[in-house]
Design a protein around this motif. Structure first.
Motif, PDB file in Angstrom:
ATOM      1  N   SER A   1       0.822  -1.211   0.000  1.00 33.44           N
ATOM      2  CA  SER A   1       0.000   0.000   0.000  1.00 33.44           C
ATOM      3  C   SER A   1       0.858   1.264   0.000  1.00 33.44           C
TER       4      SER A   1
ATOM      5  N   GLU B   1     -13.830  -6.920  -0.086  1.00 34.43           N
ATOM      6  CA  GLU B   1     -12.778  -7.633   0.631  1.00 34.43           C
ATOM      7  C   GLU B   1     -12.178  -8.736  -0.229  1.00 34.43           C
TER       8      GLU B   1
ATOM      9  N   ALA C   1      -9.840  -7.156  -2.488  1.00 31.36           N
ATOM     10  CA  ALA C   1      -8.632  -6.779  -1.737  1.00 31.36           C
ATOM     11  C   ALA C   1      -7.768  -7.994  -1.461  1.00 31.36           C
TER      12      ALA C   1
ATOM     13  N   SER D   1      -4.030  -8.692  -2.532  1.00 27.96           N
ATOM     14  CA  SER D   1      -2.980  -9.077  -1.578  1.00 27.96           C
ATOM     15  C   SER D   1      -2.298 -10.373  -2.010  1.00 27.96           C
TER      16      SER D   1
END
Length: 635
Positions: free
Chosen positions: A86, A252, A255, A259
């Motif tokens: 990030s 999510e 995300a 990740s």
């Protein structure tokens, strides 16, 4: 929740990870599945239910500590890599996972370290371990010197923390750890107890994990950070996250996909770094193989030479045996012919044999003594050559220092000449200004006198005008008086103009006086600088004389070492001082100053020489010379 890593935390909070492997040969990337340890911690903290004690065999507490520290390192490095995505792979010193990484690394380096005895209490600092990297890797000397030059860091712990931060910024921390792990048997055994993490296989795993941090760019300000504070604690709240408490949304999921992609990219970068390190190790192993092959070939050649020598010795032995057999046959023939005189001859032979054996034993002892002497002389010769090289290096350094001092003296002399020229110019300027001031004062006095005379004249004219008005009232007199008044007014105006000019000149003279005072101050400052320069020149002259004396001493010592020729044992048959012949009782001894051979009575002296740190054997004449030289040097 923040807690420090200790034995109680290891046995209580990480009980679920007790059966984790203590060492892994291949440093794989830590898998993100750590739910078993976190769920056990949550169950112990929230529910507080008594767990059933499983009957397991007791393990060494040091192995448990190593396993727990290894798992914590994996968690911290994974969280650091995940959080760096990030931030765009750019982290600063305010990033919390980076701070936690340094805390965990300090705990790893302090695990099992031998305490050093202090005045108040024993100290456990790992700065001495990091200083050893400078000896193994010369490139690390830049980091250690910059850390030592930092004025705000006063403790060894602060220096070690600054060293770790600079190494992470330069992306060389993994390389330095790998070097320490490769030479841990030689280097780390002095600083760590057996069973410490840096000595065991877990240290190699941590060195492999640190390779993955090379994808991150760190920007840490070491000067503004207080690195001398006590050791920090590990914050486990960053890792105690249970995903089962919250329902996952599509955002999510996306995300998580990102990740996962980021972790895949991290693993790819890690594999590239690992491949690079493996290539480097392969090249090192190839070089070692080549050196081993060359040494093997040399050993084979030595073996062939030794075999040839053994064969020649065997041939000589066979020849001697044949001669012995012939001699025995001759002796038997003689014994048969002379049976009557056998007893007497046998006794003679036995006595001869005993004398032969005693002489042979004495020769063997002499051979052993000669061999020991030869070894001692070779060692002393090597020491003398090393000391000669050191003296030559010292001589070159002294010559360089002398050249630099001569250059400085020439430069200071040039500056003195220029300063003297400036002083002479300032003196001439001061004289000119003083002459101008005197001339201005004289002109001012003269003009003030003229003004006083003109004022007296005006008062006289006014009095005369008043008298004329009283005496006559005629128009002619009035016209004359008016004309006189006009002329007087004109003269007054002229005098006023001259007075104004004089005032302006007076102000200019005051400004010149101020300039003169400033120049005087400059003159005083230049005089002080000139005096300081003369003092420094005098000090430099004294230093030059001292250095010249040292150079002369060095030259004398080098001449003495050059003139001293090492006398061989074969050439010496008698003592150089008392002319007594050498024997088994009277041994040969070399004088370490002149190199000649003397007996023990003539060389039973020990004196310190410039070529050796310890006192060595010298003869009587060299002892007197050295005592005279040392006494003159002391005076």
């Amino acid at each position: 929740m923040a807690t420090s890593v200790s034995k109680q935390d290891d046995t209580s909070s990480y009980d679920a990870d007790k059966d984790a492997p203590s060492s892994t040969a291949n440093a794989k990337w830590p898998e993100p599945v750590v739910s078993s340890s976190i769920s056990s911690i949550l169950s112990m903290l929230i529910e507080k239910k008594p767990e059933r004690k499983l009957k397991r065999p007791r393990r060494d507490p040091k192995t448990i500590e190593r396993a727990n520290l290894l798992n914590i390192c994996k968690l911290v490095i994974k969280e650091l890599l995940d959080s760096s995505i990030s931030q765009g792979r750019m982290l600063d010193d305010e990033h919390v996972p980076l701070q936690q990484f340094f805390v965990v690394l300090e705990h790893v380096l302090r695990h099992g370290i031998k305490p050093r005895k202090g005045i108040l209490r024993d100290k456990k600092d790992f700065w001495c371990v990091l200083e050893m990297v400078e000896k193994l890797v010369p490139e690390a000397s830049e980091i250690s010197t910059s850390v030592r030059d930092m004025p705000h860091i006063k403790t060894p712990l602060g220096r070690a923390r600054a060293w770790l931060r600079l190494a992470t910024m330069q992306k060389t921390l993994a390389d330095y750890f790998k070097v320490l792990m490769e030479k841990k048997d030689v280097v780390l055994s002095e600083f760590y107890d057996p069973g410490a993490m840096m000595v065991e296989d877990e240290g190699m795993v941590i060195a492999g994990l640190l390779v993955g941090l090379n994808v991150i760019d760190c920007n840490i300000c070491v000067k503004e950070e207080d690195l001398d504070q006590p050791m920090g604690v590990i914050d486990f709240s960053l890792y105690l996250k249970d995903t089962r408490l919250h329902d996952q949304s599509p955002d999510e999921d996306s995300a998580e996909g990102k990740s996962k992609m980021a972790t895949i990219l991290d693993q790819k970068n890690y594999l590239e770094e690992l491949n690079r390190h493996l290539n480097a190790t392969v090249t090192n192993l190839q070089q070692k193989m080549e050196t081993a092959q060359t040494t093997n070939a040399l050993m084979k050649e030595d073996l062939a030479i030794s075999k040839n020598a053994i064969l020649s010795l065997q041939e000589e032995n066979e020849i001697l045996l044949a001669e012995k057999g012939s001699l025995l046959q001759d002796a038997q023939n003689k014994m048969e012919s002379e049976i009557k005189t056998a007893s007497a001859s046998k006794q003679d032979i036995e006595t001869e044999r005993e004398t032969y054996q005693t002489s042979r034993a004495g020769l063997d002892e002499m051979y052993g003594d000669m061999k020991k002497k030869l070894d001692d002389e070779t060692h002393t010769r090597l020491d003398v050559e090393k000391e000669l090289e050191l003296q030559i290096g010292m001589k070159q350094e002294m010559e360089m220092a002398l050249r630099i001092l001569e250059k400085d003296i020439h430069e200071k002399q040039d500056t003195m000449i220029s300063l003297r020229k400036q002083l002479e110019e300032i003196k001439t300027i001061n004289l000119e200004l003083y002459q101008k001031l005197q001339s201005c004062d004289q002109s001012l006095k003269h003009k003030t006198e003229l003004v006083m005379k003109l004022e007296d004249k005006t008062t006289q004219l006014v009095t005369t005008l008043k008298d004329m008005e009283k005496r006559t009232a005629l128009e002619t007199d009035l016209r004359i008086e008016r004309e006189w008044r006009g002329t007087l007014q004109k003269t007054l105006e002229q005098e006023k103009e001259t007075a104004a000019q004089l005032q302006a000149e007076y102000t200019q003279v005051k400004e010149v006086e101020k300039e003169y005072k400033s120049l005087q101050k400059m003159h005083m400052g230049l005089q002080q600088t000139c005096e300081e320069q003369e003092r420094t020149l005098a000090e430099l002259g004294s230093h030059l004389s001292e250095s010249k004396l040292k150079v002369e001493d060095m030259r004398e010592a080098s001449q003495v070492t050059k003139e001293a020729a090492w006398m061989s044992d074969k050439d010496a048959l008698q003592c150089s001082s008392c002319d007594k012949e050498f024997s088994l009782a009277r041994r040969k001894h070399h004088c370490r100053n002149c190199g000649e051979i003397f007996c023990n009575e003539c060389s039973d002296n020990k004196m310190p020489l410039p070529s050796s740190a310890k006192p060595v054997r010298v003869c009587d004449s060299c002892q007197t010379l050295l005592l005279q030289r040392y006494s003159s040097a002391g005076n």
